[in-house]
Design an enzyme around this catalytic site. Structure first.
Site, short mmCIF file in Angstrom:
data_model
loop_
_atom_site.label_atom_id
_atom_site.label_comp_id
_atom_site.label_asym_id
_atom_site.label_seq_id
_atom_site.Cartn_x
_atom_site.Cartn_y
_atom_site.Cartn_z
N LYS A 1 0.82 -1.23 0.00
CA LYS A 1 0.00 0.00 0.00
C LYS A 1 0.84 1.27 0.00
O LYS A 1 0.46 2.27 -0.61
CB LYS A 1 -0.96 0.00 1.20
CG LYS A 1 -2.06 -1.03 1.06
CD LYS A 1 -3.04 -0.98 2.22
CE LYS A 1 -4.07 -2.09 2.06
NZ LYS A 1 -5.05 -2.11 3.14
N ASP B 1 -10.38 1.96 2.40
CA ASP B 1 -10.44 1.14 3.62
C ASP B 1 -11.27 1.80 4.72
O ASP B 1 -12.10 1.16 5.37
CB ASP B 1 -9.03 0.88 4.16
CG ASP B 1 -8.31 -0.20 3.37
OD1 ASP B 1 -8.98 -1.01 2.71
OD2 ASP B 1 -7.07 -0.22 3.41
#
Ligand code: ATR
Length: 282
Positions: A65, A101
């Site tokens: 990420k 997220d």
């Protein structure tokens, strides 16, 4: 046909191809969605090959990420605040990065589990990529005070500094947990329960919970077992694993790519069937 993929290492266990295939069937959108393994060092080349083969977008999981964040030419506000990207979109010859997220977690907690996050006193365990992804969204959802506790205290300090809300967000040492009082929401973002991490049980005192506490693990499956077992023993009212967040963050990514938000309930129900024993909230 447009190509999408989940990138990570390891990635074979990922549920994302199954989730996106279900969304595609539901919405009648033709797409291919695969799982592609890559190390952080190989990721730029892997993405080049992916684009050359018609790749239009990707989801990114551990440990990529932050690498994805660095590779993006443009970033959405949520990715910038998280310092991490979980959704890539190939746009005008360059990568655009977003992070779904936090929105996924908040949607799961408020929509699916009916939790009101406003004015809650929150304990965030961990200060890695997952914590960075969800902390801004929890603050935006109206939590009152947030305490960040991490095994490596410098990383908790760095996350708190980055969030830039000194009156609402504080870092504390793990050893201080017993003195921090009660929390209405405890979120485990650590990887302590993951098998490749030795499956450590976190040392957590029951004094941080009450019978009204919601305990949330961003992990699901076996990795969530130690924390959820602790929450059950502590008598927490709501005990939630990360499966709903997984489906919701995928739906947010699907909407970014295809312009429609799929109905997540049937897909969640199908996945829950395979992880049935683990969530007790609803
Ligand atoms: P992710 O992207 O899933 O957040 P990460 O960035 O590697 O992964 O972060 C892992 C988090 O789990 C960190 O907060 C880590 O603590 P450290 O910063 O001290 O490494 C935490 N973690 C991992 N194993 C742990 C353990 N056994 N006990 C406590 N915290 C742990």
């Amino acid at each position: 046909m447009k190509r999408y993929a989940i990138f990570g290492q390891p990635v074979a266990q990922s549920q994302s191809p199954r989730i996106h295939a279900a969304f595609a069937r539901q919405t009648g959108i033709a797409l291919e969605y695969t799982a592609i393994e890559s190390s952080p060092a190989d990721f730029p080349k892997v993405l080049e090959r992916f684009v050359a083969g018609g790749g239009a977008g990707g989801n990114v999981t551990m440990p990529l990420k932050e690498t994805a964040f660095a590779l993006c030419a443009t970033l959405g506000e949520r990715a910038r605040r998280a310092g991490a990207v979980n959704t890539l979109t190939w746009n005008d010859g360059q990568w655009h990065g977003d992070n779904t997220d936090g929105a996924g977690l908040v949607r799961d907690l408020t929509g699916r589990h009916g939790l009101d996050l406003r004015d809650r006193r929150v304990l965030l365990l961990g200060a890695g990529g997952a914590a960075r992804g969800v902390a801004p969204a929890l603050l935006d959802a109206g939590v009152a005070q947030m305490y960040v506790v991490n095994r490596t205290p410098e990383k908790a300090d760095a996350l708190v500094d980055m969030l830039g809300l000194p009156r609402r967000v504080h870092s504390r040492y793990w050893e201080q947990l017993g003195e921090l009082g009660e929390f209405e929401l405890v979120v485990n973002t650590t990887s302590a329960g993951r098998g490749n991490n030795g499956n450590h049980a976190l040392k957590l005192p029951f004094s941080i919970t009450t019978s009204r506490t919601a305990a949330v693990d961003l992990n699901y499956g076996e990795a969530a077992i130690p924390f959820l077992a602790w929450a059950r023993a502590a008598g927490c009212r709501d005990i939630v694993d990360g499966l709903g967040m997984l489906v919701e963050q995928a739906a947010e990514a699907f909407k970014l790519w295809h312009g429609v938000r799929p109905d997540t309930d049937p897909v969640y129900a199908e996945l829950r069937g395979r992880h049935a024993a683990l969530a007790t909230a609803d």
